[in-house]
Motif scaffolding. Sequence first.
Motif, PDB file in Angstrom:
ATOM      1  N   ILE A  36       2.098  -1.656  11.638  1.00  0.00           N
ATOM      2  CA  ILE A  36       0.667  -1.743  11.882  1.00  0.00           C
ATOM      3  C   ILE A  36       0.283  -3.210  12.068  1.00  0.00           C
ATOM      4  O   ILE A  36       0.649  -4.061  11.287  1.00  0.00           O
ATOM      5  CB  ILE A  36      -0.123  -1.137  10.696  1.00  0.00           C
ATOM      6  N   GLU A  37      -0.462  -3.500  13.110  1.00  0.00           N
ATOM      7  CA  GLU A  37      -0.878  -4.863  13.404  1.00  0.00           C
ATOM      8  C   GLU A  37      -2.133  -5.218  12.612  1.00  0.00           C
ATOM      9  O   GLU A  37      -2.863  -4.353  12.151  1.00  0.00           O
ATOM     10  CB  GLU A  37      -1.137  -5.019  14.903  1.00  0.00           C
ATOM     11  N   VAL A  38      -2.405  -6.507  12.500  1.00  0.00           N
ATOM     12  CA  VAL A  38      -3.517  -7.019  11.711  1.00  0.00           C
ATOM     13  C   VAL A  38      -4.860  -6.463  12.171  1.00  0.00           C
ATOM     14  O   VAL A  38      -5.735  -6.209  11.359  1.00  0.00           O
ATOM     15  CB  VAL A  38      -3.531  -8.564  11.746  1.00  0.00           C
ATOM     16  N   GLN A  39      -5.042  -6.217  13.467  1.00  0.00           N
ATOM     17  CA  GLN A  39      -6.330  -5.728  13.951  1.00  0.00           C
ATOM     18  C   GLN A  39      -6.652  -4.328  13.418  1.00  0.00           C
ATOM     19  O   GLN A  39      -7.788  -3.882  13.523  1.00  0.00           O
ATOM     20  CB  GLN A  39      -6.414  -5.769  15.480  1.00  0.00           C
ATOM     21  N   ASP A  40      -5.711  -3.633  12.849  1.00  0.00           N
ATOM     22  CA  ASP A  40      -5.927  -2.295  12.324  1.00  0.00           C
ATOM     23  C   ASP A  40      -6.232  -2.290  10.825  1.00  0.00           C
ATOM     24  O   ASP A  40      -6.098  -1.271  10.171  1.00  0.00           O
ATOM     25  CB  ASP A  40      -4.693  -1.419  12.570  1.00  0.00           C
ATOM     26  N   VAL A  41      -6.679  -3.413  10.276  1.00  0.00           N
ATOM     27  CA  VAL A  41      -6.893  -3.522   8.834  1.00  0.00           C
ATOM     28  C   VAL A  41      -7.922  -2.515   8.339  1.00  0.00           C
ATOM     29  O   VAL A  41      -7.793  -1.986   7.241  1.00  0.00           O
ATOM     30  CB  VAL A  41      -7.262  -4.972   8.432  1.00  0.00           C
ATOM     31  N   LYS A  42      -8.938  -2.197   9.136  1.00  0.00           N
ATOM     32  CA  LYS A  42      -9.938  -1.208   8.707  1.00  0.00           C
ATOM     33  C   LYS A  42      -9.275   0.149   8.448  1.00  0.00           C
ATOM     34  O   LYS A  42      -9.570   0.811   7.472  1.00  0.00           O
ATOM     35  CB  LYS A  42     -11.045  -1.084   9.749  1.00  0.00           C
TER      36      LYS A  42
ATOM     37  N   VAL B  11      -6.159   0.543   7.662  1.00  0.00           N
ATOM     38  CA  VAL B  11      -5.296   0.329   6.503  1.00  0.00           C
ATOM     39  C   VAL B  11      -6.085   0.543   5.216  1.00  0.00           C
ATOM     40  O   VAL B  11      -5.594   1.127   4.263  1.00  0.00           O
ATOM     41  CB  VAL B  11      -4.680  -1.095   6.550  1.00  0.00           C
ATOM     42  N   TYR B  12      -7.324   0.100   5.206  1.00  0.00           N
ATOM     43  CA  TYR B  12      -8.185   0.248   4.026  1.00  0.00           C
ATOM     44  C   TYR B  12      -8.538   1.710   3.763  1.00  0.00           C
ATOM     45  O   TYR B  12      -8.636   2.129   2.624  1.00  0.00           O
ATOM     46  CB  TYR B  12      -9.465  -0.568   4.209  1.00  0.00           C
ATOM     47  N   ASN B  13      -8.705   2.496   4.815  1.00  0.00           N
ATOM     48  CA  ASN B  13      -9.213   3.859   4.675  1.00  0.00           C
ATOM     49  C   ASN B  13      -8.181   4.972   4.772  1.00  0.00           C
ATOM     50  O   ASN B  13      -8.516   6.131   4.579  1.00  0.00           O
ATOM     51  CB  ASN B  13     -10.296   4.115   5.731  1.00  0.00           C
TER      52      ASN B  13
ATOM     53  N   GLU C 113      -1.548   6.474   4.946  1.00  0.00           N
ATOM     54  CA  GLU C 113      -0.391   6.329   5.836  1.00  0.00           C
ATOM     55  C   GLU C 113      -0.407   4.964   6.536  1.00  0.00           C
ATOM     56  O   GLU C 113       0.617   4.274   6.599  1.00  0.00           O
ATOM     57  CB  GLU C 113      -0.358   7.445   6.876  1.00  0.00           C
ATOM     58  N   SER C 114      -1.564   4.560   7.045  1.00  0.00           N
ATOM     59  CA  SER C 114      -1.676   3.242   7.688  1.00  0.00           C
ATOM     60  C   SER C 114      -1.375   2.134   6.693  1.00  0.00           C
ATOM     61  O   SER C 114      -0.712   1.152   7.018  1.00  0.00           O
ATOM     62  CB  SER C 114      -3.076   3.057   8.268  1.00  0.00           C
ATOM     63  N   TYR C 115      -1.865   2.297   5.474  1.00  0.00           N
ATOM     64  CA  TYR C 115      -1.602   1.313   4.422  1.00  0.00           C
ATOM     65  C   TYR C 115      -0.100   1.180   4.169  1.00  0.00           C
ATOM     66  O   TYR C 115       0.427   0.069   4.095  1.00  0.00           O
ATOM     67  CB  TYR C 115      -2.326   1.719   3.139  1.00  0.00           C
TER      68      TYR C 115
END
Length: 191
Positions: free
Chosen positions: A6-12, A14-16, A19-21
């Motif tokens: 996951i790239e940095v621009q997807d941090v939102k 990652v927070y929610n 799986e992304s986290y």
Amino acid sequence: MSNEIIEVQDVKNVYNDFESYCKYMVPLINGKYEWATFHTYIMDRIDFYIKQRYGRLIIEMPPQLGKTLIAGTLLPTYYLAKYPNNKILYATYNDNRAEAVLTDGIYPILFGTTKETENKYSSIFPHVKFKFDLDEEKNTTKNKKIRKSTALLNNKFNILGYRGGMLAIGAGSGVSGYPSHLTIIDDYFGK
């Protein structure tokens, strides 16, 4: 299997999304990781229970397929950020294993392992700061190595400004008086 990072621009996201986290944070402890379909299913089920804030989930799989990585390492760090007033109890077959999960898994996520990864967790969850049961002199940001190693004396940490935290114990250890909102039992009858 995919090798998603996951790239940095997807941090939102990652927070929610658990799986992304997981896919964002796992390079801190394992480098690249081969995610399989069953990992996605497990992360989805965990995310469901995190959002419901209740329930039981039992994960039974053969050894070395990522149970401890996902449920024992990534889940506690995500859960405490989402619910900083809650407490986690992590139990495993002995105190050395409990200490290893903190040292080799959880602490690298919270504090990073290099200059580049040092603030990765706090950039997603800036409200979460940790406090260890140590002397004030050692409990400073400047002394991360000391803090990390001496914190293991109790296998416990708390979140500053909140009531939440985590206790990691081995089988046979006492937990009287330690409430738990999330209990993780990982390889309780181990080696």
